[in-house]
Design a protein around this motif. Structure first.
Motif, PDB file in Angstrom:
ATOM      1  N   HIS A   1       0.793  -1.096  -0.065  1.00  6.61           N
ATOM      2  CA  HIS A   1      -0.049   0.080   0.058  1.00  6.61           C
ATOM      3  C   HIS A   1       0.756   1.229   0.014  1.00  6.61           C
ATOM      4  CE1 HIS A   1      -2.702   3.171   1.527  1.00  6.61           C
ATOM      5  NE2 HIS A   1      -3.821   2.373   0.832  1.00  6.61           N
TER       6      HIS A   1
ATOM      7  N   TYR B   1       0.883   3.689   1.633  1.00  3.83           N
ATOM      8  CA  TYR B   1       1.241   4.038   3.158  1.00  3.83           C
ATOM      9  C   TYR B   1       2.497   3.596   3.810  1.00  3.83           C
ATOM     10  CZ  TYR B   1      -3.649   6.182   3.513  1.00  3.83           C
ATOM     11  OH  TYR B   1      -4.583   7.272   3.395  1.00  3.83           O
TER      12      TYR B   1
ATOM     13  N   ASP C   1      -3.665   1.528  -4.168  1.00  3.70           N
ATOM     14  CA  ASP C   1      -4.533   1.736  -3.159  1.00  3.70           C
ATOM     15  C   ASP C   1      -5.389   0.384  -2.992  1.00  3.70           C
ATOM     16  OD1 ASP C   1      -6.309   1.365  -5.219  1.00  3.70           O
ATOM     17  OD2 ASP C   1      -7.117   3.458  -5.300  1.00  3.70           O
ATOM     18  N   SER C   2      -6.376   0.559  -1.928  1.00  2.00           N
ATOM     19  CA  SER C   2      -6.802  -0.982  -1.494  1.00  2.00           C
ATOM     20  C   SER C   2      -7.742  -1.436  -2.450  1.00  2.00           C
ATOM     21  CB  SER C   2      -7.677  -0.591  -0.212  1.00  2.00           C
ATOM     22  OG  SER C   2      -8.477   0.505  -0.135  1.00  2.00           O
TER      23      SER C   2
ATOM     24  N   PHE D   1      -6.920  -6.068   6.805  1.00  2.00           N
ATOM     25  CA  PHE D   1      -7.810  -6.391   6.016  1.00  2.00           C
ATOM     26  C   PHE D   1      -7.554  -6.416   4.576  1.00  2.00           C
ATOM     27  CE2 PHE D   1      -7.629  -1.726   5.685  1.00  2.00           C
ATOM     28  CZ  PHE D   1      -7.934  -1.489   4.264  1.00  2.00           C
TER      29      PHE D   1
ATOM     30  N   TYR E   1     -17.172  -0.522   4.165  1.00  2.00           N
ATOM     31  CA  TYR E   1     -16.018  -0.032   3.548  1.00  2.00           C
ATOM     32  C   TYR E   1     -14.990  -1.147   3.744  1.00  2.00           C
ATOM     33  CZ  TYR E   1     -12.077   3.682   3.444  1.00  2.00           C
ATOM     34  OH  TYR E   1     -11.056   4.380   2.813  1.00  2.00           O
TER      35      TYR E   1
ATOM     36  N   ASN F   1     -12.147  -1.373   4.824  1.00  2.00           N
ATOM     37  CA  ASN F   1     -11.263  -1.557   5.992  1.00  2.00           C
ATOM     38  C   ASN F   1     -12.017  -2.214   7.348  1.00  2.00           C
ATOM     39  OD1 ASN F   1     -10.533   0.450   4.218  1.00  2.00           O
ATOM     40  ND2 ASN F   1      -9.300   1.474   6.062  1.00  2.00           N
TER      41      ASN F   1
ATOM     42  N   THR G   1     -14.340   0.848  -1.418  1.00  2.00           N
ATOM     43  CA  THR G   1     -13.270   1.561  -1.038  1.00  2.00           C
ATOM     44  C   THR G   1     -13.672   2.908  -1.299  1.00  2.00           C
ATOM     45  OG1 THR G   1     -12.026   1.387  -3.221  1.00  2.00           O
ATOM     46  CG2 THR G   1     -11.567  -0.621  -1.842  1.00  2.00           C
ATOM     47  N   SER G   2     -12.678   3.715  -0.833  1.00  2.00           N
ATOM     48  CA  SER G   2     -12.664   5.099  -0.955  1.00  2.00           C
ATOM     49  C   SER G   2     -12.620   5.266  -2.374  1.00  2.00           C
ATOM     50  CB  SER G   2     -11.593   5.960  -0.401  1.00  2.00           C
ATOM     51  OG  SER G   2     -10.459   5.743  -0.889  1.00  2.00           O
TER      52      SER G   2
ATOM     53  N   HIS H   1      -6.582  10.194   9.983  1.00  2.75           N
ATOM     54  CA  HIS H   1      -6.917  11.264   9.368  1.00  2.75           C
ATOM     55  C   HIS H   1      -7.991  11.997  10.347  1.00  2.75           C
ATOM     56  CE1 HIS H   1      -6.078   8.392   6.202  1.00  2.75           C
ATOM     57  NE2 HIS H   1      -5.963   9.667   5.189  1.00  2.75           N
TER      58      HIS H   1
ATOM     59  N   HIS I   1      -7.841  13.079   1.697  1.00  2.00           N
ATOM     60  CA  HIS I   1      -8.483  11.816   1.766  1.00  2.00           C
ATOM     61  C   HIS I   1      -9.810  11.866   2.698  1.00  2.00           C
ATOM     62  CE1 HIS I   1      -9.054   7.535   2.249  1.00  2.00           C
ATOM     63  NE2 HIS I   1      -8.277   7.429   1.348  1.00  2.00           N
TER      64      HIS I   1
ATOM     65  N   GLU J   1     -11.356  10.245   4.560  1.00  2.00           N
ATOM     66  CA  GLU J   1     -11.554   9.711   6.107  1.00  2.00           C
ATOM     67  C   GLU J   1     -11.296  11.098   6.983  1.00  2.00           C
ATOM     68  OE1 GLU J   1      -8.895   6.516   6.264  1.00  2.00           O
ATOM     69  OE2 GLU J   1      -9.786   5.269   4.982  1.00  2.00           O
TER      70      GLU J   1
ATOM     71  N   SER K   1      -9.360   8.902  -3.108  1.00  2.00           N
ATOM     72  CA  SER K   1      -8.570   7.666  -2.685  1.00  2.00           C
ATOM     73  C   SER K   1      -7.130   8.109  -2.663  1.00  2.00           C
ATOM     74  CB  SER K   1      -8.880   6.678  -3.609  1.00  2.00           C
ATOM     75  OG  SER K   1      -8.343   6.837  -4.649  1.00  2.00           O
ATOM     76  N   THR K   2      -6.145   7.222  -2.014  1.00  2.00           N
ATOM     77  CA  THR K   2      -4.629   7.655  -2.274  1.00  2.00           C
ATOM     78  C   THR K   2      -4.458   7.825  -3.795  1.00  2.00           C
ATOM     79  OG1 THR K   2      -4.539   5.166  -1.926  1.00  2.00           O
ATOM     80  CG2 THR K   2      -4.044   6.562  -0.152  1.00  2.00           C
TER      81      THR K   2
HETATM   82  P1  13P Z   1      -7.152   3.990  -0.084  1.00  2.00           P
HETATM   83  O1  13P Z   1      -8.038   2.835  -0.505  1.00  2.00           O
HETATM   84  O2  13P Z   1      -7.635   5.100  -0.592  1.00  2.00           O
HETATM   85  O3  13P Z   1      -5.654   3.524  -0.639  1.00  2.00           O
HETATM   86  O4  13P Z   1      -7.176   3.856   1.700  1.00  2.00           O
HETATM   87  C1  13P Z   1      -7.148   2.975   2.461  1.00  2.00           C
HETATM   88  C2  13P Z   1      -6.986   3.414   3.813  1.00  2.00           C
HETATM   89  O5  13P Z   1      -6.560   2.918   4.775  1.00  2.00           O
HETATM   90  C3  13P Z   1      -6.740   4.965   3.607  1.00  2.00           C
HETATM   91  O6  13P Z   1      -6.521   5.102   5.240  1.00  2.00           O
END
Ligand code: 13P
Ligand code: SF4
Length: 353
Positions: free
Chosen positions: A55, A57, A75-76, A98, A147, A149, A163-164, A211, A234, A236, A250-251
């Motif tokens: 990811h 992050y 991203d996720s 997750f 979500y 997550n 996802t976002s 966030h 973002h 969140e 999203s990211t």
């Molecule tokens: P993304 O799906 O935007 O990568 O976000 C995942 C996430 O955990 C953001 O905190």
């Protein structure tokens, strides 16, 4: 999954207090040691027919290694998709639990390993499956949207996973069919989606500890100092921060904005791990961290997810050497949880075609 029971009086939701680990950086590696670890990891990935999926992050060194070895940094949503399309028999997921579970649910025949199984997420931890199921039972005529997550059990209780990156079009689609929605667990993202779509939604009261720390007043001050900068947020993040954004997404969407927008400086409200990719793709642009501290207050995570920070070259190497930290999801649970995830992936493919 829609419940059949009749509406009862609504019980308050009690969510557990999430204990947040202190984020400590992994000890710095000399250049020599770093390249030694990387070479060992590359060899092991080949030996086990494995691919590294990271990811945005995670530590930049892991992100770079994923790309150098034919894996992906994403991203996720894309992490989930990538694992289903890649022929490797072992998916090594650098991220939070997750993400590993989603990979396992979609690829039950593959082995999924993670550098640290203790790397969770405040949204996942703050939404226990039993309590969530009771919450859903109170809204039997609502569509349950969760979500990504969240745990496999929570996904299995849902109609849709989002996802976002795809929450807005999916909720728009459901609202256009007149569906009312139970949304979990991130209330800020849920509120944002509701403001944008006008959908009728009820919210699980979860939040992301990272966030939630972005501060709107301090952000306003930073914007005054840098009126030329675009603000990337973002979803969140709290509403008062989102309201100051030029781009909410999203990211991947935030990274794309840095590359494609004409501004040369950006204030970024998300985990600072994302700067690794932004700097690579847009080396000439100036990136500033959005403030996480209010007047006199101290931030808890300082825009660094403590769970994402648990991933490192060091524990990735041990994971591969010992084949430890495997994700297990029972076939029965995976079969149920795959339905709402697959629905999201199919929706995403239809959007692209
Ligand atoms: P993304 O799906 O935007 O990568 O976000 C995942 C996430 O955990 C953001 O905190
Ligand atoms: Fe979870 Fe927040 Fe960390 Fe993302 S940044 S993994 S939402 S705690």
């Amino acid at each position: 999954m829609k419940s059949n029971g009749s509406r009862m009086s609504l019980a308050p939701v009690s969510i557990p207090t999430v204990s947040v680990p202190n984020h400590t950086e992994w000890p710095a590696l000399s250049a020599e040691k770093e390249s030694e670890l990387k070479e060992k990891i590359k060899d092991l990935l080949k030996d086990i027919n494995g691919v590294l999926v990271a990811h945005y992050y995670t530590d930049g060194k892991l992100q770079d290694l994923a790309e150098e070895t034919g894996g992906c940094v994403a991203d996720s949503l894309e992490m989930a998709r990538f694992g289903t399309e890649h022929p490797a028999s072992t998916l090594v997921v650098a991220g939070v639990k997750f993400m590993g579970e989603t990979s396992k649910i979609l690829n039950n025949e593959k082995r999924v390993l993670m550098p640290d199984l203790g790397a969770t997420c405040s949204l996942d931890e703050g939404c226990p499956a039993d309590e969530f199921s009771r919450f859903c039972d109170q809204y039997p005529d609502h569509t349950v949207v969760v979500y990504a997550n969240t745990s496999a059990e929570v996904k299995a209780r849902s109609d849709w996973v989002v996802t976002s990156g795809i929450a807005l079009p999916i909720i728009k689609h459901l609202a256009s069919r007149g569906e009312k929605i139970v949304w979990a667990p991130d209330r800020h993202l849920g509120n944002y989606v509701q403001r944008e779509t006008g959908a009728e939604m009820v919210f699980w009261p979860g939040s992301c500890v990272v966030h939630e720390e972005f501060r709107s007043v301090a952000l306003g001050r930073l914007r005054k100092l840098h009126p030329e900068a675009a603000v990337l947020v973002h979803p969140e993040s709290p509403q008062s921060v989102i309201e100051q954004a030029d781009v909410v997404g999203s990211t991947t969407a935030l990274i794309n904005a840095v590359v494609s927008r004409e501004e040369t400086s950006f204030i970024v409200a998300t985990d600072k791990g994302i700067f690794n990719k932004m700097r690579k793709l847009a080396p000439g642009k100036t990136l500033m961290e959005a403030p996480t501290e209010g007047e006199g207050a101290t931030c808890h995570s300082c825009a660094r997810c403590p769970w994402m920070g648990m991933n490192s070259l060091q524990n990735l190497l041990i994971t591969l050497q010992e084949g430890r930290n495997e994700i297990h999801v029972s076939k029965k649970l995976a079969k149920r949880a795959r339905i709402p995830i697959q629905r999201m992936l199919d929706f995403a493919s239809r959007m692209q075609s």
